[in-house]
Design a protein around this motif. Structure first.
Motif, PDB file in Angstrom:
ATOM      1  N   VAL A  18       0.869  -1.173   0.000  1.00 20.62           N
ATOM      2  CA  VAL A  18       0.000   0.000   0.000  1.00 20.62           C
ATOM      3  C   VAL A  18       0.903   1.219   0.000  1.00 20.62           C
ATOM      4  O   VAL A  18       1.785   1.348   0.854  1.00 20.62           O
ATOM      5  CB  VAL A  18      -0.936   0.032   1.228  1.00 20.62           C
ATOM      6  CG1 VAL A  18      -1.722   1.339   1.255  1.00 20.62           C
ATOM      7  CG2 VAL A  18      -1.888  -1.151   1.209  1.00 20.62           C
ATOM      8  N   ALA A  19       0.721   2.112  -0.962  1.00 22.46           N
ATOM      9  CA  ALA A  19       1.592   3.276  -1.101  1.00 22.46           C
ATOM     10  C   ALA A  19       0.796   4.555  -0.967  1.00 22.46           C
ATOM     11  O   ALA A  19      -0.337   4.655  -1.453  1.00 22.46           O
ATOM     12  CB  ALA A  19       2.309   3.257  -2.458  1.00 22.46           C
ATOM     13  N   GLY A  20       1.389   5.525  -0.282  1.00 21.77           N
ATOM     14  CA  GLY A  20       0.804   6.859  -0.174  1.00 21.77           C
ATOM     15  C   GLY A  20       1.787   7.876  -0.704  1.00 21.77           C
ATOM     16  O   GLY A  20       2.767   7.537  -1.361  1.00 21.77           O
ATOM     17  N   GLY A  21       1.562   9.138  -0.416  1.00 25.07           N
ATOM     18  CA  GLY A  21       2.470  10.180  -0.859  1.00 25.07           C
ATOM     19  C   GLY A  21       3.746  10.179  -0.041  1.00 25.07           C
ATOM     20  O   GLY A  21       3.756  10.621   1.106  1.00 25.07           O
ATOM     21  N   ALA A 777       1.358  14.234   2.805  1.00 20.16           N
ATOM     22  CA  ALA A 777       1.435  12.815   3.169  1.00 20.16           C
ATOM     23  C   ALA A 777       2.089  12.634   4.528  1.00 20.16           C
ATOM     24  O   ALA A 777       1.669  11.787   5.334  1.00 20.16           O
ATOM     25  CB  ALA A 777       2.208  12.055   2.101  1.00 20.16           C
ATOM     26  N   GLU A 778       3.125  13.401   4.789  1.00 24.38           N
ATOM     27  CA  GLU A 778       3.795  13.296   6.083  1.00 24.38           C
ATOM     28  C   GLU A 778       2.877  13.690   7.235  1.00 24.38           C
ATOM     29  O   GLU A 778       3.046  13.233   8.374  1.00 24.38           O
ATOM     30  CB  GLU A 778       5.052  14.173   6.079  1.00 24.38           C
ATOM     31  CG  GLU A 778       6.158  13.640   5.168  1.00 24.38           C
ATOM     32  CD  GLU A 778       7.311  14.615   5.015  1.00 24.38           C
ATOM     33  OE1 GLU A 778       7.166  15.779   5.468  1.00 24.38           O
ATOM     34  OE2 GLU A 778       8.338  14.224   4.419  1.00 24.38           O
ATOM     35  N   ALA A 779       1.873  14.524   6.938  1.00 24.09           N
ATOM     36  CA  ALA A 779       0.896  14.915   7.958  1.00 24.09           C
ATOM     37  C   ALA A 779      -0.311  13.980   7.980  1.00 24.09           C
ATOM     38  O   ALA A 779      -1.270  14.227   8.712  1.00 24.09           O
ATOM     39  CB  ALA A 779       0.426  16.347   7.695  1.00 24.09           C
ATOM     40  N   GLY A 780      -0.258  12.917   7.170  1.00 23.29           N
ATOM     41  CA  GLY A 780      -1.360  11.963   7.143  1.00 23.29           C
ATOM     42  C   GLY A 780      -2.542  12.403   6.311  1.00 23.29           C
ATOM     43  O   GLY A 780      -3.658  11.906   6.505  1.00 23.29           O
ATOM     44  N   LEU A 781      -2.324  13.318   5.357  1.00 21.42           N
ATOM     45  CA  LEU A 781      -3.410  13.820   4.515  1.00 21.42           C
ATOM     46  C   LEU A 781      -3.192  13.342   3.076  1.00 21.42           C
ATOM     47  O   LEU A 781      -2.321  13.859   2.372  1.00 21.42           O
ATOM     48  CB  LEU A 781      -3.456  15.352   4.541  1.00 21.42           C
ATOM     49  CG  LEU A 781      -3.497  16.025   5.922  1.00 21.42           C
ATOM     50  CD1 LEU A 781      -3.562  17.542   5.761  1.00 21.42           C
ATOM     51  CD2 LEU A 781      -4.678  15.512   6.732  1.00 21.42           C
ATOM     52  N   PRO A 782      -3.960  12.364   2.622  1.00 26.59           N
ATOM     53  CA  PRO A 782      -3.821  11.911   1.233  1.00 26.59           C
ATOM     54  C   PRO A 782      -4.196  13.028   0.262  1.00 26.59           C
ATOM     55  O   PRO A 782      -5.112  13.812   0.531  1.00 26.59           O
ATOM     56  CB  PRO A 782      -4.814  10.745   1.135  1.00 26.59           C
ATOM     57  CG  PRO A 782      -5.151  10.372   2.537  1.00 26.59           C
ATOM     58  CD  PRO A 782      -4.990  11.613   3.354  1.00 26.59           C
ATOM     59  N   LEU A 783      -3.478  13.094  -0.855  1.00 25.48           N
ATOM     60  CA  LEU A 783      -3.745  14.106  -1.876  1.00 25.48           C
ATOM     61  C   LEU A 783      -4.044  13.420  -3.198  1.00 25.48           C
ATOM     62  O   LEU A 783      -3.271  12.585  -3.663  1.00 25.48           O
ATOM     63  CB  LEU A 783      -2.546  15.039  -2.047  1.00 25.48           C
ATOM     64  CG  LEU A 783      -2.690  16.131  -3.118  1.00 25.48           C
ATOM     65  CD1 LEU A 783      -3.761  17.136  -2.718  1.00 25.48           C
ATOM     66  CD2 LEU A 783      -1.355  16.842  -3.358  1.00 25.48           C
TER      67      LEU A 783
END
Length: 932
Positions: A18-21, A777-783
């Protein structure tokens, strides 16, 4: 692979990703690691992992797509025509698993795969056998999921007979549609205000005499007003027309369904509910569950209608499958389409129950490319005609009470004069503020290389040994005129004359200075003029110029090309006459299927005839001058610096003129509704509402009717002053993308997500997305971002709606197409004032419709639409920010008068956003605890 029925242990040995920013989670051998995108990409290339949406995952890792076991493909195979958000959390939710975060989601992907595989043997026997055959076909093609499917089927495979099409021939099992006698014309009984109110109360499940009904009195008033559009008309060409502006929260959808359903029920007719977006078509369909709670009754009385290019063509599917001999890389999407076709409600590949992410994953050619995009349908000559999804939809609409259509279909049918005997008499146009642009598109004519080559292919078919599913005119109807000398000669002449149109490779030939034929010679002269008159010929963006004072040789080239088009039209008319004569002269001999084929061919010929006549007129007008009703110009279209199309364009100066003639005047009653019909410009306040209706009359076509429309406005009941803030930032340079991106970043962080970023240009969106992806992303906010993420717009909105802390970036489509109630949308940020694009068409309309006031009107409407995204329910709240100090005060009437618009610096805007949203969240939490 394991040889036991339990696949869980084998699945658990696979890695999952699972990948995020800027971060990735890798689950393997019972443990989960947080690793960098580079490390995740290296591991994924070495061992194909379980994941959700391979292309989006690869994009987040910053690499090209890699082999994987994509659970979206597995989901589409096991649960065809079922909705699933294309994210790890979305898929887990669909199979009944709940992951708190991405780390937990990575752990659960193995279990999700096991749940889906366990469902396969539980299907109905016929579906089970076909699915098993498809699995065997896909295994031969090397699909990564196929061995797992075969293990899941287990003993079932022993009883599966081999199929010539490997299970792709779903058309063998589809039911045939049923034809009916033409319905009688509807009666003309009116709908009273009391009937509309009573039906609305029933839809809401309320007693109209009880106290609960009083809470939505404005909605009842709206329903009663809209009912006036269902009165009998007084004279030909004078429909009963109502323009009803209903602010957010009025409940306009059920408000107009109430009188529409009463009229359809009393009169035995159909009401067409037309929208601008596919999203609202789906919403309307859901709302009609209230009217018809029984699915069987709803299926008989409600139909969604779209253009032919939206529906799966079974003949195209058969051609693509080629008897089971399709290319291995094509078999996966074809198998998923075949599985879906056996379960779909209506065969709608574009916006229906077909998963949009399948297009993202597998491309257009073997998914939505299987629709009838070029008008090549052979109607009753098709072996699948009696099972055709399009024909089924058309026939259902003739008996339905509610037809959920879209503006484009309504106008194209009217423009082409199609289905006159079945032309709707009653319309409700929702999203009425889009009627002007929908009409602008429908009634325009574009003589471009791309348009011309499509027409040449329709007439001649594929040329030069080129492989294609396209069928030329001779291939489609040649057998119909084989015994008709006049028709046969005309068909041959049309096919030969079509050589005047541009052919394959036309654009490179123009670039190289070697045009071939009169059409290409004309386009070469157009290209010369556009480049010669451009300020920056090497610009990466499209170029345009007026048609006046043409370059040397252009008029002569246009005259010759017009003659070439006339040579197509002459035999085309003769061919149409031959087919028409066959219908009249051979009535006793023609079978029903043959008559249907001839009628379908005539409709196709009529559409191309109208196109060719418009092109010829445009070419001849280059010498004599453009008629006052039109705006003509030349344009060279470019995509990221690459020439894409080129030609002569013609639009109506006022597209509501043909709309009124083709749609409004033949109708008996029309209601046009939206939250933004009026323009409340300075001096046109709510206190004097009639002063603001001029805009609505112009942009709805009402001013072209002999009698004025009825006007009614229902203000929103929402507390905009208390629940929203509007801030104009004064110290961010709109041309400094680092500053703009920093402003977006800090505002999104202050809101804790739930932010919608709107942009006036794609390059600005991409510049901001690149800069803020990692810090969010580091703040946990997906973009998520339109034009960046490999996901369609509707899917992006669905994901945004489902993730409370996500942020979304988009352009115009997001401004008008986002309906996100609740906390998922609590901040809207506009990058700058959304002035209209200053192209030649807008320049002409600006001069005709009031100069600067016209610009202001369009900009206010855009701001009003964008601001309207914030409050979708009475409990919503949010902040609207414009990052442009140059927002004029005269545009501020786009916002409710109860809202104070403050001009502040970015630091104050960030603080205000954080403080206001914190206060509102706290108040909502307190109200919830107190039981409110």
């Amino acid at each position: 692979m394991t040889d036991t029925p339990d696949l869980s242990a084998a699945l658990a040995r696979l890695p999952a990703l699972v990948a995020g920013g800027g971060v990735a989670w890798w689950a393997e051998a019972g443990r989960v690691e947080k690793i960098t995108p580079d490390a995740a990409a290296r591991r994924a290339r070495a061992t194909p992992p379980l994941l959700v949406h391979g292309k989006a995952t690869a994009a987040r890792l910053g690499v090209e797509p890699f082999p994987s076991l994509d659970l979206l493909d597995l989901f589409a195979f096991v649960r065809p025509a079922r909705f699933c958000l294309p994210t790890a959390h979305g898929l887990l939710d669909r199979v009944g698993l709940d992951a708190a975060d991405d780390e937990e989601a990575a752990q659960y992907l193995h279990e999700a795969a096991a749940i889906l595989l366990a469902e396969l043997p539980q299907q109905q026997p016929r579906s089970l056998r076909r699915a098993a055959r498809l699995a065997q076909t896909l295994n031969k093609a090397g699909w990564s999921w196929a061995p797992w499917l075969l293990d899941a089927f287990g003993p079932v495979l022993a009883n599966v007979p081999a199929g010539g099409a490997g299970g792709l021939d779903i058309w063998q099992e589809l039911p045939e549609w049923v034809d009916y006698a033409p319905p009688p014309p509807p009666d003309t009984q009116s709908v009273s205000a009391a009937e509309a109110r009573e039906r609305l109360a029933r839809l809401l499940g309320r007693n109209p005499q009880g106290p609960a009904a009083e809470l939505r009195e404005a909605q009842a008033d709206y329903a009663a007003t809209t009912a006036q559009a269902f009165a009998p008309r007084e004279a030909v060409g004078m429909p009963e027309m109502v323009l009803a502006e209903a602010g957010t929260g009025i409940g306009k959808t059920l408000g107009y369904i109430a009188p529409a359903s009463v009229w359809a029920e009393k009169n035995g007719g159909s009401v067409w509910l037309s929208t601008y977006t596919k999203n609202l078509q789906r919403q309307l369909d859901r709302e009609l569950d209230r009217l018809f709670p029984d699915p069987a009754e709803k299926a008989a009385k409600v139909v969604i209608r779209k253009g032919r290019e939206n529906y799966l063509c079974l003949l195209n599917l058969e051609d693509a499958a080629q008897g089971g001999a399709a290319r291995p890389q094509d078999l996966v999407p074809l198998a998923l389409v075949a599985r879906w076709a056996g379960a779909t409600r209506d065969g709608d590949l574009a916006g229906g129950d077909f998963p949009a992410w399948a297009v993202d994953l597998h491309g257009r050619a073997r998914t939505v490319g299987l629709t009838d995009q070029r008008g090549e349908c052979i109607h009753a000559g098709c072996p699948h005609y009696r099972k055709c999804f399009i024909e089924r939809s058309v026939r259902k609409s003739r008996k339905a009470e509610m037809v959920i259509a879209n503006h484009a279909l309504v106008m194209i049918q009217a423009a082409m004069g199609e289905d006159d005997s079945q032309k709707p008499l009653r319309y409700v146009f929702d999203e009425g503020h889009h009627l002007f642009e929908a009409a602008d598109s429908a009634f325009a004519a574009h003589l471009t290389g791309q348009e011309a080559i499509e027409l040449r292919r329709w007439l001649r078919g594929p040329e030069g040994g080129r492989r294609s599913r396209a069928r030329g005119l001779a291939n489609r109807i040649g057998d119909l005129v084989n015994d008709n000398e006049a028709g046969k000669a005309a068909l041959e002449a049309v096919t030969e004359a079509a050589r005047a149109l541009p052919g394959d490779g036309w654009l490179p030939r123009l670039t190289d200075g070697a045009p071939n034929g009169s059409g290409e010679i004309f386009l070469a002269k157009v290209r010369q003029q556009v480049l010669a008159r451009a300020r920056e010929p090497d610009s990466p963006y499209g170029l345009e110029c007026p048609t006046r004072e043409p370059v040397d040789g252009l008029i002569e080239a246009a005259r010759i090309f017009a003659t070439g088009i006339a040579r197509i039209l002459e035999p085309l008319n003769k061919l149409a006459k031959a087919l028409t004569d066959m219908l009249a002269d051979e009535t006793a001999e023609l079978e029903t299927a043959t008559r249907s084929r001839i009628e379908g061919a005539l409709r196709g010929l009529l559409r191309r005839k109208l196109t060719l006549e418009a092109w010829r007129s445009m070419l001849l007008d280059l010498e004599t001058g453009t008629p006052d009703a039109f705006v003509d110009w030349f344009a060279l279209d470019r995509i990221e610096g690459r020439d894409f199309d080129l030609g002569l364009y013609r639009h109506y100066l006022d597209p509501m003129l043909p709309f009124a003639g083709a749609v409004l005047k033949p109708a008996h009653g029309v209601a046009v509704t939206s939250a933004t019909l009026r323009d409340l410009a300075p001096g046109k306040s709510d206190a004097a509402p009639e002063a603001a209706w001029g805009t609505a009359d112009i942009r709805s076509g009402a001013r072209h009717l002999p009698m004025p429309a009825r006007h009614a406005a229902f203000p929103s009941p929402f507390d905009y002053g208390g629940r929203t803030r509007v801030l104009v930032v004064t110290d961010v340079r709109r041309d400094a993308m680092d500053q703009v991106a920093a402003a977006y970043r800090e505002l999104f962080l202050a809101a804790g997500g739930g932010g919608l970023g709107l942009f006036t240009a794609i390059f600005r969106l991409r510049a901001v997305q690149k800069r803020i992806l990692r810090p969010l992303a580091e703040a946990g906010l997906p973009l998520y971002a339109q034009h960046v993420d490999p996901l369609d717009n509707a899917t992006l909105v669905d994901i945004f709606r489902s993730e409370e802390h996500a942020c979304l970036l988009g352009t115009d489509a997001m401004r008008d197409g986002v309906d996100v109630p609740g906390a998922s949308l609590r901040l809207v940020v506009f990058d700058r004032v959304p002035w209209p694009r200053p192209d030649l068409l807008h320049k002409a309309r600006k001069a005709a419709f009031g100069g600067q006031a016209y610009d202001d009107l369009l900009t206010r409407l855009k701001l009003k639409q964008a601001y309207g995204r914030l409050l979708r329910t009475a409990n919503d709240y949010g902040v609207f920010v414009v990052l442009d100090a140059q927002l004029p005060s005269r545009l501020l009437s786009a916002f409710p008068s109860s809202v104070e618009v403050r001009r502040v610096g970015i630091a104050e805007a960030v603080a205000e956003t954080r403080g206001f949203l914190t206060q509102m969240r706290s108040g909502a939490a307190t109200a919830a605890q107190d039981g409110f």
